[in-house]
Motif scaffolding. Structure first.
Motif, PDB file in Angstrom:
ATOM      1  N   VAL A   1       0.867  -1.179   0.000  1.00  6.40           N
ATOM      2  CA  VAL A   1       0.000   0.000   0.000  1.00  6.40           C
ATOM      3  C   VAL A   1       0.900   1.224   0.000  1.00  6.40           C
ATOM      4  N   ARG A   2       0.595   2.137  -0.855  1.00 10.51           N
ATOM      5  CA  ARG A   2       1.304   3.416  -0.791  1.00 10.51           C
ATOM      6  C   ARG A   2       0.267   4.532  -0.672  1.00 10.51           C
ATOM      7  N   TYR A   3       0.604   5.526   0.140  1.00 11.08           N
ATOM      8  CA  TYR A   3      -0.293   6.659   0.355  1.00 11.08           C
ATOM      9  C   TYR A   3       0.526   7.929   0.494  1.00 11.08           C
ATOM     10  N   ARG A   4      -0.121   9.018   0.227  1.00  6.12           N
ATOM     11  CA  ARG A   4       0.501  10.318   0.434  1.00  6.12           C
ATOM     12  C   ARG A   4      -0.543  11.285   0.961  1.00  6.12           C
ATOM     13  N   ILE A   5      -0.058  12.291   1.684  1.00  5.38           N
ATOM     14  CA  ILE A   5      -0.925  13.278   2.324  1.00  5.38           C
ATOM     15  C   ILE A   5      -0.632  14.640   1.725  1.00  5.38           C
TER      16      ILE A   5
ATOM     17  N   ASN B   1      -0.490  15.671  -1.337  1.00  6.12           N
ATOM     18  CA  ASN B   1       0.403  15.651  -2.503  1.00  6.12           C
ATOM     19  C   ASN B   1       1.880  15.651  -2.145  1.00  6.12           C
ATOM     20  N   ARG B   2       2.224  15.157  -0.956  1.00  3.63           N
ATOM     21  CA  ARG B   2       3.631  15.036  -0.581  1.00  3.63           C
ATOM     22  C   ARG B   2       4.185  13.716  -1.098  1.00  3.63           C
ATOM     23  N   ASN B   3       5.345  13.310  -0.592  1.00  4.54           N
ATOM     24  CA  ASN B   3       5.976  12.075  -1.053  1.00  4.54           C
ATOM     25  C   ASN B   3       5.168  10.853  -0.633  1.00  4.54           C
ATOM     26  N   TRP B   4       5.274   9.797  -1.453  1.00  5.84           N
ATOM     27  CA  TRP B   4       4.565   8.558  -1.163  1.00  5.84           C
ATOM     28  C   TRP B   4       5.249   7.805  -0.031  1.00  5.84           C
ATOM     29  N   ALA B   5       4.446   7.202   0.827  1.00 10.24           N
ATOM     30  CA  ALA B   5       4.924   6.268   1.843  1.00 10.24           C
ATOM     31  C   ALA B   5       4.413   4.879   1.477  1.00 10.24           C
ATOM     32  N   VAL B   6       5.301   3.861   1.518  1.00  5.50           N
ATOM     33  CA  VAL B   6       4.957   2.504   1.083  1.00  5.50           C
ATOM     34  C   VAL B   6       4.995   1.559   2.280  1.00  5.50           C
ATOM     35  N   VAL B   7       3.946   0.733   2.405  1.00  6.45           N
ATOM     36  CA  VAL B   7       3.834  -0.230   3.490  1.00  6.45           C
ATOM     37  C   VAL B   7       3.550  -1.605   2.894  1.00  6.45           C
ATOM     38  N   SER B   8       4.315  -2.639   3.307  1.00  6.58           N
ATOM     39  CA  SER B   8       4.110  -4.014   2.840  1.00  6.58           C
ATOM     40  C   SER B   8       3.237  -4.762   3.843  1.00  6.58           C
ATOM     41  N   ILE B   9       2.236  -5.450   3.338  1.00 11.07           N
ATOM     42  CA  ILE B   9       1.330  -6.208   4.201  1.00 11.07           C
ATOM     43  C   ILE B   9       0.996  -7.537   3.533  1.00 11.07           C
ATOM     44  N   GLY B  10       0.536  -8.497   4.342  1.00 11.82           N
ATOM     45  CA  GLY B  10       0.212  -9.806   3.822  1.00 11.82           C
ATOM     46  C   GLY B  10      -1.261 -10.105   3.779  1.00 11.82           C
TER      47      GLY B  10
ATOM     48  N   TYR C   1      -5.951  12.536   1.520  1.00 12.58           N
ATOM     49  CA  TYR C   1      -5.233  11.266   1.479  1.00 12.58           C
ATOM     50  C   TYR C   1      -5.478  10.587   0.128  1.00 12.58           C
ATOM     51  N   GLU C   2      -4.398  10.125  -0.502  1.00 13.46           N
ATOM     52  CA  GLU C   2      -4.474   9.317  -1.718  1.00 13.46           C
ATOM     53  C   GLU C   2      -3.845   7.956  -1.422  1.00 13.46           C
ATOM     54  N   LEU C   3      -4.524   6.878  -1.808  1.00 12.33           N
ATOM     55  CA  LEU C   3      -4.043   5.536  -1.507  1.00 12.33           C
ATOM     56  C   LEU C   3      -4.112   4.656  -2.757  1.00 12.33           C
ATOM     57  N   GLN C   4      -3.087   3.804  -2.930  1.00 12.67           N
ATOM     58  CA  GLN C   4      -3.021   2.853  -4.033  1.00 12.67           C
ATOM     59  C   GLN C   4      -2.511   1.505  -3.507  1.00 12.67           C
TER      60      GLN C   4
ATOM     61  N   TRP D   1      -0.020  -0.563 -10.187  1.00  7.87           N
ATOM     62  CA  TRP D   1      -0.744   0.095  -9.111  1.00  7.87           C
ATOM     63  C   TRP D   1      -2.202   0.315  -9.518  1.00  7.87           C
ATOM     64  N   THR D   2      -3.084   0.223  -8.557  1.00 10.97           N
ATOM     65  CA  THR D   2      -4.483   0.563  -8.807  1.00 10.97           C
ATOM     66  C   THR D   2      -4.621   2.072  -9.019  1.00 10.97           C
ATOM     67  N   GLU D   3      -5.760   2.466  -9.544  1.00  9.58           N
ATOM     68  CA  GLU D   3      -6.069   3.889  -9.574  1.00  9.58           C
ATOM     69  C   GLU D   3      -6.218   4.375  -8.131  1.00  9.58           C
ATOM     70  N   PRO D   4      -5.750   5.582  -7.826  1.00  9.00           N
ATOM     71  CA  PRO D   4      -5.810   6.044  -6.432  1.00  9.00           C
ATOM     72  C   PRO D   4      -7.243   6.292  -5.961  1.00  9.00           C
ATOM     73  N   VAL D   5      -7.482   5.990  -4.691  1.00 12.70           N
ATOM     74  CA  VAL D   5      -8.727   6.395  -4.040  1.00 12.70           C
ATOM     75  C   VAL D   5      -8.395   7.564  -3.122  1.00 12.70           C
ATOM     76  N   VAL D   6      -9.348   8.465  -2.975  1.00 18.67           N
ATOM     77  CA  VAL D   6      -9.105   9.723  -2.265  1.00 18.67           C
ATOM     78  C   VAL D   6     -10.054   9.834  -1.093  1.00 18.67           C
ATOM     79  N   TRP D   7      -9.525  10.352   0.021  1.00 17.98           N
ATOM     80  CA  TRP D   7     -10.347  10.608   1.209  1.00 17.98           C
ATOM     81  C   TRP D   7      -9.846  11.867   1.885  1.00 17.98           C
ATOM     82  N   GLY D   8     -10.788  12.638   2.442  1.00 14.22           N
ATOM     83  CA  GLY D   8     -10.418  13.833   3.196  1.00 14.22           C
ATOM     84  C   GLY D   8     -10.746  15.100   2.445  1.00 14.22           C
ATOM     85  N   SER D   9     -10.147  16.193   2.891  1.00  7.27           N
ATOM     86  CA  SER D   9     -10.402  17.511   2.320  1.00  7.27           C
ATOM     87  C   SER D   9      -9.151  18.003   1.635  1.00  7.27           C
TER      88      SER D   9
END
Length: 333
Positions: free
Chosen positions: A145-149, A151-160, A175-178, A196-204
């Motif tokens: 999962v990668r997300y950014r807040i 429009n800053r840099n992406w943060a990547v998290v590995s999960i199972g 928030y943008e998440l892929q 990557w999937t198309e990003p989903v957006v949440w927040g203001s």
């Protein structure tokens, strides 16, 4: 001489013959095998493609490609049904009945999944942001999962697993998440990640506009400065009043208060209030005279000169001893 020339052409003919292109294969989403032979460019001729899985050695069902991919009417690839990727896969290119060398492919680690589907994000009752998606064979798949807040840099998290929790998000941030995935270690680790999937957006997105941020700061900065200065002045005045660090009397008022004005840097309105200019006021002193001695008493002895800064001095007495006004004098400050 002619025989020698023919012999030379036979010996060197294979050198000038065009070698068939190299074939590369990939298992797509565990559904079909995609092979291509245009890595070095579109071939000059059409090749016939054969591909097959070998389950038992020397026993295979060899068949021509059921679905070609082409560029400018030239075959460049083939999609064919997928067998077991843990078995060896063989390919062959043929042009005008001139068979090329067979090539063996190990497809165990060459699997590329399609991007995850049904990507959704919602704000949970636990005040966390929950992201979920769907992918085939959940037990065999690992994801990133990668997300950014804002429009800053992406943060990547590995999960199972196929969901992710982002703790305590801010409603004022965007928030943008892929997500992307691949076959994991449990089922033969693949070398390839899905797209990557198309990003989903949440927040203001209010805080993502630099102009709005600067405008907001420009409005609040002077207000906060004025409030802070006012609070500081009030605190200083309270300390001066309650603790009496400095006392300005009639003799030192000018020097002392000038020092205060220069030290604390009061506004002009407050500086004028610190000019302690006192006017002289007359003070009358009363003496108590008995009724019997009123005629013989020397009232001049009761004359007292005092320095009072309060021009309304009142001395309470008993009603039985009414004061008799004595001679008075005026003291100038």
């Amino acid at each position: 001489m002619l025989k020698r020339l023919l012999l030379l052409l036979c010996l060197t003919g294979h050198v000038f013959a065009k070698e068939p292109p190299d074939v590369e294969c990939l298992v797509v989403h565990l559904k079909y095998v995609h092979c291509s032979w245009n890595k070095q460019g579109t071939p000059e001729v059409n090749y016939t493609f054969y591909g097959w899985f070998v389950i038992i050695r020397d026993s295979a069902d060899v068949s021509e490609c059921p679905s070609y991919l082409s560029e400018n009417n030239i075959n460049t690839g083939c999609n064919q049904p997928c067998g077991s990727r843990f078995n060896s896969f063989y390919t062959r290119l043929v042009h005008e009945n001139q068979s090329s060398k067979e090539k063996e492919h190990e497809l165990k680690t060459k699997v590329k999944l399609n991007p995850p589907t049904n990507l959704t994000v919602h704000y949970g009752s636990d005040s966390n942001l929950w992201l979920s998606w769907t992918q085939i064979s959940s037990n065999c798949v690992e994801s990133e999962v990668r997300y950014r807040i804002n429009n800053r840099n992406w943060a990547v998290v590995s999960i199972g697993k196929q969901n992710y929790c982002l703790n305590l998000p801010s409603h004022s941030s965007l928030y943008e998440l892929q997500v992307r995935s691949r076959i994991g270690y449990a089922c033969g680790l693949s070398e390839f990640w899905s797209d990557w999937t198309e990003p989903v957006v949440w927040g203001s997105n209010n805080s993502t506009d630099p102009n709005k941020m600067n405008s907001s700061m420009s409005v609040w900065t002077p207000v906060l400065s004025v409030v802070g200065a006012f609070i500081l002045i009030v605190l200083v005045m309270m300390l001066l009043h309650n603790e009496r660090w400095v006392i300005c009397d009639s003799q030192t008022s000018h020097t002392c208060c000038s020092f205060l004005k220069d030290w604390f840097k009061f506004p002009e309105g407050l500086k004028e209030g610190l000019n302690y200019n006192e006017r002289p006021c007359p003070v009358r002193e009363y003496c108590h005279v008995r009724q019997s001695d009123s005629e013989s008493s020397d009232c001049s002895t009761c004359s007292v000169t005092t320095d009072q800064t309060d021009c309304s001095v009142f001395i309470p007495v008993n009603e039985s001893d009414l004061p008799t006004p004595c001679s008075s004098s005026i003291s100038q400050f």
